[in-house]
Design a protein around this motif. Structure first.
Motif, short mmCIF file in Angstrom:
data_model
loop_
_atom_site.label_atom_id
_atom_site.label_comp_id
_atom_site.label_asym_id
_atom_site.label_seq_id
_atom_site.Cartn_x
_atom_site.Cartn_y
_atom_site.Cartn_z
N GLN A 65 0.70 -1.09 -0.04
CA GLN A 65 0.13 -0.05 0.07
C GLN A 65 0.80 1.37 0.25
N VAL A 66 1.76 1.29 0.73
CA VAL A 66 2.67 2.25 1.03
C VAL A 66 3.65 2.59 -0.62
N ASN A 67 3.83 1.67 -1.11
CA ASN A 67 4.44 1.81 -2.54
C ASN A 67 3.52 2.35 -3.44
N CYS A 68 2.32 1.93 -3.47
CA CYS A 68 1.36 2.66 -4.34
C CYS A 68 1.22 3.84 -3.91
N PHE A 69 1.06 4.53 -2.86
CA PHE A 69 0.98 6.09 -2.38
C PHE A 69 2.38 6.48 -2.83
N LYS A 70 3.31 5.96 -2.72
CA LYS A 70 4.52 6.54 -3.22
C LYS A 70 4.59 6.88 -4.71
N GLY A 71 3.71 6.14 -5.42
CA GLY A 71 3.51 6.06 -6.76
C GLY A 71 3.02 7.25 -7.26
N VAL A 72 2.01 7.95 -6.35
CA VAL A 72 1.36 9.25 -6.45
C VAL A 72 2.17 10.33 -6.28
N LEU A 73 3.22 10.22 -5.43
CA LEU A 73 4.10 11.45 -5.03
C LEU A 73 5.19 11.34 -6.36
N LYS A 74 5.68 10.29 -6.71
CA LYS A 74 6.25 10.00 -8.03
C LYS A 74 6.02 10.82 -9.20
N LEU A 75 4.46 10.41 -9.42
CA LEU A 75 3.68 11.06 -10.69
C LEU A 75 3.62 12.57 -10.27
N LEU A 76 3.40 13.00 -9.21
CA LEU A 76 3.23 14.38 -9.01
C LEU A 76 4.51 15.02 -9.25
N GLU A 77 5.57 14.39 -8.84
CA GLU A 77 6.79 15.28 -9.10
C GLU A 77 7.24 15.25 -10.65
N ASN A 78 6.70 14.19 -11.38
CA ASN A 78 7.06 14.39 -12.72
C ASN A 78 6.09 15.25 -13.60
N ILE A 79 4.80 15.47 -13.09
CA ILE A 79 3.81 16.39 -13.76
C ILE A 79 4.27 17.76 -13.30
N LYS A 80 4.83 18.11 -12.32
CA LYS A 80 5.17 19.59 -11.70
C LYS A 80 6.33 20.28 -12.69
#
Length: 178
Positions: free
Chosen positions: A163-178
């Protein structure tokens, strides 16, 4: 301006404003959340721990600090407004009505990412059968990225590290689109 939608029939107000980075979308308010008026307030719910351990928040918030999410560029809503003990109590009619309301909410507020906190939430919203966690190939609402994580409910038996890894994916995606 922060916006707390509190229609008379809503036991838990949405936390939303324009320009959010992530809008977290759950099934519906649990009984404790509805009673307390705070998102993810159930004693066994892991939402706040998941956000912190994934690096989405600098500290572990508690449900009574849920409005702090807005300061980080996050918001929270549900596909269905009615509280229940579990998502199994929700009806197809409620999902149908909730689906349309959620589409309008996403079109109006346009968060960068809609993060569905529950594979079943996205399954019901998008009407897609084989939903897997992570970034979805296409979005239901143009201009809003769909991302799916498993439910943070204590009833969910998916291991915490997954579950933590999935939520880390949200952070990574956010960093990539900012």
């Amino acid at each position: 301006m922060d916006h707390f939608m509190n229609e008379s029939n809503k036991p838990l107000p949405d936390m939303i404003k324009e320009g959010l980075d992530v809008l977290f979308i759950g099934y519906n308010p649990g009984l404790k959340s509805a009673q307390e008026g705070h998102h993810y307030a159930g004693k066994s719910n892991r939402f706040w721990k998941l956000l912190y351990e994934a690096g989405l928040t600098p500290c572990k918030l508690n449900p009574y600090e849920d409005r702090e999410l807005l300061k980080y560029g996050y918001g929270s809503t549900n596909i269905i407004d009615r509280e229940s003990k579990s998502a199994a109590e929700l009806t197809e009619e409620e999902y149908e009505a909730g689906r349309e309301k959620l589409k309008e909410l996403l079109k109006r507020y346009r968060p960068k990412i809609a993060c569905y906190v529950g594979i079943g939430v996205y399954h019901k919203f998008a009407k897609k059968k084989n939903v897997k966690p992570g970034l979805q190939a296409d979005s239901v609402v143009d201009g809003v990225i769909d991302y799916v994580c498993s439910s943070s409910s204590g009833l969910n038996r998916i291991p915490m590290d997954e579950q933590v890894n999935c939520f880390k994916g949200v952070l990574k995606l956010l960093e990539n689109i900012k």
